[in-house]
Design a protein around this motif. Structure first.
Motif, PDB file in Angstrom:
ATOM      1  N   PHE A 249      -1.200   8.782   3.759  1.00  0.00           N
ATOM      2  CA  PHE A 249      -0.852  10.195   3.791  1.00  0.00           C
ATOM      3  C   PHE A 249       0.651  10.388   3.594  1.00  0.00           C
ATOM      4  N   PHE A 250       1.453   9.677   4.377  1.00  0.00           N
ATOM      5  CA  PHE A 250       2.904   9.873   4.316  1.00  0.00           C
ATOM      6  C   PHE A 250       3.497   9.298   3.035  1.00  0.00           C
ATOM      7  N   ALA A 251       2.945   8.181   2.548  1.00  0.00           N
ATOM      8  CA  ALA A 251       3.454   7.603   1.307  1.00  0.00           C
ATOM      9  C   ALA A 251       3.191   8.539   0.133  1.00  0.00           C
ATOM     10  N   PHE A 252       1.976   9.071   0.059  1.00  0.00           N
ATOM     11  CA  PHE A 252       1.654   9.995  -1.025  1.00  0.00           C
ATOM     12  C   PHE A 252       2.520  11.249  -0.937  1.00  0.00           C
ATOM     13  N   THR A 253       2.680  11.770   0.272  1.00  0.00           N
ATOM     14  CA  THR A 253       3.478  12.976   0.458  1.00  0.00           C
ATOM     15  C   THR A 253       4.927  12.746   0.029  1.00  0.00           C
ATOM     16  N   ALA A 254       5.491  11.616   0.430  1.00  0.00           N
ATOM     17  CA  ALA A 254       6.880  11.316   0.055  1.00  0.00           C
ATOM     18  C   ALA A 254       7.025  11.216  -1.454  1.00  0.00           C
ATOM     19  N   GLY A 255       6.053  10.559  -2.101  1.00  0.00           N
ATOM     20  CA  GLY A 255       6.121  10.455  -3.550  1.00  0.00           C
ATOM     21  C   GLY A 255       5.944  11.794  -4.239  1.00  0.00           C
ATOM     22  N   ALA A 256       5.053  12.626  -3.723  1.00  0.00           N
ATOM     23  CA  ALA A 256       4.757  13.904  -4.357  1.00  0.00           C
ATOM     24  C   ALA A 256       5.900  14.899  -4.223  1.00  0.00           C
ATOM     25  N   LEU A 257       6.708  14.763  -3.168  1.00  0.00           N
ATOM     26  CA  LEU A 257       7.804  15.709  -2.970  1.00  0.00           C
ATOM     27  C   LEU A 257       8.843  15.636  -4.084  1.00  0.00           C
ATOM     28  N   LEU A 258       9.025  14.457  -4.666  1.00  0.00           N
ATOM     29  CA  LEU A 258      10.056  14.308  -5.700  1.00  0.00           C
ATOM     30  C   LEU A 258       9.795  15.196  -6.914  1.00  0.00           C
TER      31      LEU A 258
ATOM     32  N   ALA B 252       0.825  -1.201   0.000  1.00  0.00           N
ATOM     33  CA  ALA B 252       0.000   0.000   0.000  1.00  0.00           C
ATOM     34  C   ALA B 252       0.862   1.256   0.000  1.00  0.00           C
ATOM     35  N   ALA B 253       1.980   1.217   0.742  1.00  0.00           N
ATOM     36  CA  ALA B 253       2.873   2.373   0.784  1.00  0.00           C
ATOM     37  C   ALA B 253       3.518   2.619  -0.577  1.00  0.00           C
ATOM     38  N   VAL B 254       3.945   1.538  -1.246  1.00  0.00           N
ATOM     39  CA  VAL B 254       4.555   1.691  -2.564  1.00  0.00           C
ATOM     40  C   VAL B 254       3.555   2.273  -3.555  1.00  0.00           C
ATOM     41  N   LEU B 255       2.324   1.752  -3.535  1.00  0.00           N
ATOM     42  CA  LEU B 255       1.300   2.251  -4.458  1.00  0.00           C
ATOM     43  C   LEU B 255       0.926   3.695  -4.134  1.00  0.00           C
ATOM     44  N   GLY B 256       0.878   4.026  -2.833  1.00  0.00           N
ATOM     45  CA  GLY B 256       0.582   5.408  -2.458  1.00  0.00           C
ATOM     46  C   GLY B 256       1.665   6.365  -2.925  1.00  0.00           C
ATOM     47  N   ALA B 257       2.925   5.957  -2.773  1.00  0.00           N
ATOM     48  CA  ALA B 257       4.027   6.785  -3.253  1.00  0.00           C
ATOM     49  C   ALA B 257       3.969   6.938  -4.765  1.00  0.00           C
ATOM     50  N   ASN B 258       3.616   5.858  -5.458  1.00  0.00           N
ATOM     51  CA  ASN B 258       3.500   5.919  -6.913  1.00  0.00           C
ATOM     52  C   ASN B 258       2.405   6.899  -7.334  1.00  0.00           C
TER      53      ASN B 258
ATOM     54  N   SER C 248      -6.768  13.456   0.472  1.00  0.00           N
ATOM     55  CA  SER C 248      -7.746  12.607  -0.202  1.00  0.00           C
ATOM     56  C   SER C 248      -7.403  11.130  -0.032  1.00  0.00           C
ATOM     57  N   MET C 249      -6.129  10.798  -0.186  1.00  0.00           N
ATOM     58  CA  MET C 249      -5.703   9.413  -0.011  1.00  0.00           C
ATOM     59  C   MET C 249      -5.955   8.938   1.420  1.00  0.00           C
ATOM     60  N   ALA C 250      -5.628   9.785   2.390  1.00  0.00           N
ATOM     61  CA  ALA C 250      -5.827   9.410   3.786  1.00  0.00           C
ATOM     62  C   ALA C 250      -7.308   9.215   4.096  1.00  0.00           C
ATOM     63  N   ALA C 251      -8.137  10.148   3.632  1.00  0.00           N
ATOM     64  CA  ALA C 251      -9.576  10.028   3.884  1.00  0.00           C
ATOM     65  C   ALA C 251     -10.158   8.799   3.206  1.00  0.00           C
ATOM     66  N   GLY C 252      -9.718   8.543   1.965  1.00  0.00           N
ATOM     67  CA  GLY C 252     -10.210   7.372   1.253  1.00  0.00           C
ATOM     68  C   GLY C 252      -9.833   6.080   1.939  1.00  0.00           C
ATOM     69  N   GLU C 253      -8.583   5.985   2.401  1.00  0.00           N
ATOM     70  CA  GLU C 253      -8.143   4.784   3.105  1.00  0.00           C
ATOM     71  C   GLU C 253      -8.883   4.620   4.429  1.00  0.00           C
ATOM     72  N   TYR C 254      -9.100   5.737   5.132  1.00  0.00           N
ATOM     73  CA  TYR C 254      -9.797   5.654   6.412  1.00  0.00           C
ATOM     74  C   TYR C 254     -11.207   5.113   6.222  1.00  0.00           C
ATOM     75  N   VAL C 255     -11.921   5.657   5.239  1.00  0.00           N
ATOM     76  CA  VAL C 255     -13.293   5.204   4.992  1.00  0.00           C
ATOM     77  C   VAL C 255     -13.308   3.743   4.555  1.00  0.00           C
ATOM     78  N   SER C 256     -12.410   3.389   3.632  1.00  0.00           N
ATOM     79  CA  SER C 256     -12.377   2.028   3.109  1.00  0.00           C
ATOM     80  C   SER C 256     -12.052   1.010   4.199  1.00  0.00           C
ATOM     81  N   VAL C 257     -11.008   1.293   4.981  1.00  0.00           N
ATOM     82  CA  VAL C 257     -10.579   0.347   6.003  1.00  0.00           C
ATOM     83  C   VAL C 257     -11.568   0.321   7.166  1.00  0.00           C
ATOM     84  N   SER C 258     -12.213   1.451   7.455  1.00  0.00           N
ATOM     85  CA  SER C 258     -13.251   1.455   8.490  1.00  0.00           C
ATOM     86  C   SER C 258     -14.400   0.534   8.104  1.00  0.00           C
ATOM     87  N   THR C 259     -14.781   0.581   6.833  1.00  0.00           N
ATOM     88  CA  THR C 259     -15.838  -0.306   6.348  1.00  0.00           C
ATOM     89  C   THR C 259     -15.417  -1.766   6.475  1.00  0.00           C
TER      90      THR C 259
END
Length: 235
Positions: free
Chosen positions: A156-165, A22-28, A65-76
């Motif tokens: 959240f952190f995976a997307f942020t790390a990927g986006a910084l590049l 999930a972290a790799v895909l989020g960074a991607n 958006s990624m964090a909110a989506g994961e929270y809703v999905s995993v909560s379900t």
């Protein structure tokens, strides 16, 4: 200190691999979406502050958006797991013999003989009936239910790390080299994430890398083209 059992070790490994994937895909996602955004804006303007503002806005919006989506999905998913465990508790309390027969049948389906399956089912039931049914019947570990907050933070952190590049690759170099540096950096990073995701999934790396790199290159080409057209039109 008690050593973890073979099954527990495999369960922990599976959980770690899922989070890592999930972290790799989020960074991607962070790399591709932010690269497309800043390259598109770069097609319309060379102003550094505009590029930085657009990139930061995309980074923040995407990570939230990624964090909110994961929270809703995993909560379900967690709610579904809790509901399934509640049903299993009721069945074990109200119809224990039927549940014992069911567990015996499930163990037989896994290759055990009738006698061995029955004995194993009785021992598992005596030790912890709910855990036995949760793992064998439902594929759930009652002590390791999915955590929506962990999923949200990881995304959240995976997307942020990927986006910084791509953001840094766009705003740090001089104007004439920005797009080239960004494109090369992004393609290199996508090659790495494609290889790593293929390795985690035990898939052929070349095909995975080609898909990831091709998709990212297409996204940057399209957004740059659109940005250039809008910039030429004075929009």
């Amino acid at each position: 200190m008690t050593e973890p059992t073979h099954a527990e070790a495999h369960g922990a490994l599976g959980t770690r691999l899922n989070w890592l994937r999930a972290a790799v895909l989020g960074a991607n996602d962070g790399i591709v979406s932010t690269a497309g955004l800043v390259v598109g804006v770069a097609g319309a303007t060379t102003d550094r502050s505009t590029l930085l503002t657009a990139g930061l806005a995309g980074l923040i919006a995407g990570s939230m958006s990624m964090a909110a989506g994961e929270y809703v999905s995993v909560s379900t998913q967690r709610d579904s797991e809790k509901a399934a465990l509640a049903v299993e508790r009721w069945e074990l309390r109200e119809q224990p013999e039927e549940e014992l027969d069911e567990l015996t049948g499930l163990l037989k389906d896994r290759g055990l003989s009738e006698e061995v399956a029955r004995e194993a089912a009785e021992q598992l039931t005596a030790r912890d009936a709910l855990r036995a049914h949760a793992r064998v019947e439902l594929g759930i570990d009652p002590d390791q239910l999915t955590n929506p907050w962990h999923a949200a933070a990881a995304s959240f952190f995976a997307f942020t790390a990927g986006a910084l590049l791509p953001l840094l690759a766009m705003v740090l170099p001089p104007a004439p080299e920005r797009v080239y540096v960004t494109v090369l950096s992004v393609l290199a990073a996508l090659t790495l994430t494609g290889w790593w995701s293929a390795r985690l999934g035990a898939a052929p790396p070349r095909r995975a890398m080609a898909r990831v790199v091709g998709g990212g290159a297409l996204a940057m080409a399209v957004t740059y083209g659109v940005g250039s057209l809008l910039g030429a039109a004075g929009v």
